[in-house]
Motif scaffolding. Structure first.
Motif, PDB file in Angstrom:
ATOM      1  N   THR A 127     -12.765  14.723 -80.117  1.00 26.52           N
ATOM      2  CA  THR A 127     -13.408  15.575 -81.116  1.00 26.52           C
ATOM      3  C   THR A 127     -13.607  14.907 -82.465  1.00 26.52           C
ATOM      4  O   THR A 127     -14.384  15.415 -83.283  1.00 26.52           O
TER       5      THR A 127
ATOM      6  N   SER B  26     -18.620  20.902 -81.201  1.00 23.73           N
ATOM      7  CA  SER B  26     -17.534  20.518 -82.102  1.00 23.73           C
ATOM      8  C   SER B  26     -16.518  21.640 -82.182  1.00 23.73           C
ATOM      9  O   SER B  26     -16.803  22.794 -81.835  1.00 23.73           O
TER      10      SER B  26
ATOM     11  N   ILE C 255     -16.097  19.441 -73.396  1.00 17.85           N
ATOM     12  CA  ILE C 255     -15.055  18.903 -74.274  1.00 17.85           C
ATOM     13  C   ILE C 255     -13.683  19.031 -73.618  1.00 17.85           C
ATOM     14  O   ILE C 255     -12.848  18.116 -73.717  1.00 17.85           O
TER      15      ILE C 255
ATOM     16  N   ARG D   8      -8.967  23.032 -82.025  1.00 14.29           N
ATOM     17  CA  ARG D   8      -8.366  21.824 -81.440  1.00 14.29           C
ATOM     18  C   ARG D   8      -6.940  22.101 -80.988  1.00 14.29           C
ATOM     19  O   ARG D   8      -6.518  21.661 -79.910  1.00 14.29           O
TER      20      ARG D   8
END
Length: 618
Positions: free
Chosen positions: A67, A83, A126, A89
């Motif tokens: 990321t 993102s 991701i 995260r």
């Protein structure tokens, strides 16, 4: 368990993570896996790999690399997520787990350089990228301890320059035959079952890797199952491809031991097996490889052995890109052309006279030929086409904008060929001449007259009367770099040690070596040397796979100068953190200065502004 692993994601924020402890813990486990693999302690390797995969430290590092560190991280998978915020995260770290499942990859087509055809990429989500990073971190040290010494592609600490050096080292004393081969659609046809058997994993690791291989792709909203091949674009795909091709060199070295090679002084006596193995050179960079030997029959037999070996993993040689050539004599090559191309380089030997031929390093006798490594014709053509496209795109731009666009292209191209003989053969001079012709047409188009054009866009700097530069008369004009000012030599490069690995603990060797890499710009190499291979922000040593970025110690917006002593080298993520702090400081200062300036004006009216309301002073 590490102190960092004992922390919970609900009590630690992304900005509160101690990255120094995290990286040290992960690297310590990687070193132990590498050492256990070197001594073939499979039980210990599997135990440490499971520990590392479950590790919270490994997971946060994988998320950061996907990321933040990866400058292409804003490419979305099939879920459309590009993102993540710091909170997202941390949530992703808590979700990472081997489940044996995977979402399909998103098909993206990118053009191949210098060709009309396109290369298919499979972009995972991701989540899958981060999970692949977790698994790769645990698997890579084991295989780095096993991989063959002359495998250079997609491996940490190794580059194409090491492969080129090994080629020159193997042919510099004697003309030889070369099998220049390419595997047809290597990454798209690898047999899944053969790959999984070669990996040798069981349980959840095997299930997860199989899920990634079988995940399928979505192209234009159409799903296609994948029954073979490794998806290009995944974090773990390069490692899987290297594992699939591992063993080819060992097979050829075993064959070399059986060769019939007799001594010249004693025709009835065979040379030792070590000398036989040394006489055969095999070099592989991803799916491109070379085989070099002085005997044509040996090279032809090796081609047959390689074809048979590749069938076991579902691959075959590409006939149009497979040829046997001789390094010196055109008549001995299959297509009548001496020399060969490899990784954008053209390697060939030329007959030479007494005073221009190479010297044997041991006997000191002239060899009668000279080995030259130059940029290939296709590489030169692609470079000039790229420069032409940029100049055409900036037909109406200011000269400074054009120079800023061209300089990185020229610098990068020359750095790649800095260890070739491009300077000796005059190729760099030729490149400068071709660029000058394009710029001359650009300038004449803007002014309509060559005399006005050369007076406006070219100036004299030092002894050079033809410098494409701006701000004539200034002490430091913005000028266009030339190919010849860098120079090149194929004798200066120092090849990586045969079985050296970034996981062997020799951090000083690897951080020092990074500064000597031709792909490393001169200024970055100088900063790397000044900082002794250590990031000034996180105080960790730079590693081969890290992104290195230049940063102004005192931001230019705060009065810092654009000079060498105000520069430092930081990790990509460290640079992002420092830039965020600089911007916050700039915003605060701007707010305070604005407040002072307004209050100074309001003071004349006996008013005061506290940032929210305007108050009247009684």
């Amino acid at each position: 368990m590490s102190n960092t692993d004992s922390l919970k994601t609900n009590t630690v924020g992304w900005d509160d993570i101690n990255w120094l402890k995290v990286e040290r813990y992960v690297y310590k486990l990687q070193k132990r896996i590498y050492a256990a693999s070197r001594r073939e302690d499979v039980k210990q390797v599997r135990k440490l790999q499971k520990t590392l995969i479950r590790s919270w430290s490994n997971k946060v590092l994988a998320v950061r690399r996907v990321t933040q560190d990866n400058r292409g991280h804003k490419t979305a998978g099939v879920d459309g997520i590009k993102s993540l915020s710091p909170e997202a995260r941390m949530n992703l770290v808590g979700q990472l787990k081997l489940t044996g499942k995977s979402k399909p990859t998103r098909r993206v087509w990118i053009p191949k350089p210098g060709k009309d055809e396109k290369r298919p990429l499979g972009i995972p989500t991701i989540y899958d990228r981060a999970l692949q990073g977790v698994v790769k971190t645990a698997l890579e040290p084991e295989w780095e301890a096993k991989f063959e010494p002359n495998s250079y592609g997609f491996r940490p600490g190794r580059s194409c320059h090491d492969a080129i050096w090994q080629i020159k080292n193997s042919i510099m004393n004697k003309p030889k035959f070369v099998l220049d081969a390419d595997i047809a659609k290597c990454f798209d046809r690898i047999n899944h079952l053969a790959l999984l058997q070669k990996l040798g994993y069981t349980g959840k690791i095997r299930q997860q890797i199989k899920a990634w291989l079988k995940s399928g792709v979505i192209d234009q909203r159409v799903f296609t199952a994948t029954s073979e091949g490794t998806p290009q674009g995944g974090v773990i795909s390069p490692l899987l491809a290297n594992v699939a091709l591992h063993g080819m060199e060992n097979m050829l070295m075993e064959f070399a031991k059986t060769l019939d090679m007799r001594r010249k002084s004693k025709p009835n006596s065979q040379i030792g097996w070590k000398e036989k193995v040394k006489s055969l050179t095999f070099i592989r960079y991803a799916d491109d490889f070379l085989l070099i030997h002085s005997n044509l029959n040996v090279v032809q037999r090796c081609r047959e052995l390689i074809s048979e070996w590749l069938k076991d993993i579902g691959l075959e040689l590409k006939p149009s890109k497979t040829r046997i050539a001789h390094t010196l004599t055109p008549e001995l090559s299959e297509d009548g052309q001496a020399g060969f191309n490899f990784l954008g380089h053209h390697i060939r030997q030329f007959k030479a006279g007494k005073y221009s031929s190479s010297i044997h390093p041991r006997t000191k006798k002239t060899l009668g030929f000279r080995t030259l490594i130059t940029p290939s014709k296709d590489a030169c053509k692609r470079h000039q086409q790229k420069l032409k496209d940029v100049i055409k795109e900036h037909k109406y731009s200011h000269q400074s904008i054009l120079i800023n666009e061209l300089n990185p292209i020229i610098r990068g191209w020359v750095n790649y060929y800095t260890n070739s003989d491009a300077s000796t053969t005059g190729e760099l001079t030729r490149q400068d001449y071709l660029v000058f012709q394009k710029l001359r047409a650009w300038a004449r188009h803007r002014t309509g007259d060559w005399y006005k054009a050369k007076k406006k866009y070219w100036t004299k700097i030092g002894n050079n009367n033809w410098v494409f530069a701006t701000r004539q008369g200034d002490a430091n004009p913005l000028r266009l770099l030339t190919h010849t000012e860098f120079g090149s030599s194929s004798t200066k490069y120092v090849k990586v040690k045969g079985e050296a690995s970034p996981f062997n603990g020799e951090l000083v060797y690897w951080s020092t070596r990074m500064g000597k890499n031709p792909d490393m710009p001169t200024r970055k190499a100088s900063l790397l040397k000044r900082q002794k291979g250590i990031c000034n922000w996180c105080c960790l040593r730079f590693r081969e796979e890290d992104i290195l970025e230049e940063d102004h110690i005192l931001a230019t917006a705060l009065g810092g100068r654009k000079e060498y002593k105000n520069l430092q080298l930081l990790h990509g993520h460290c640079h992002d953190e420092k830039t965020a702090l600089d911007l916050e400081y700039i915003r605060r200062n701007s707010y305070k200065n604005t407040l002072k300036r307004i209050n100074k004006e309001l003071d004349k009216l006996n008013w005061f502004w506290d940032g929210n309301d305007i108050l009247c002073i009684l």
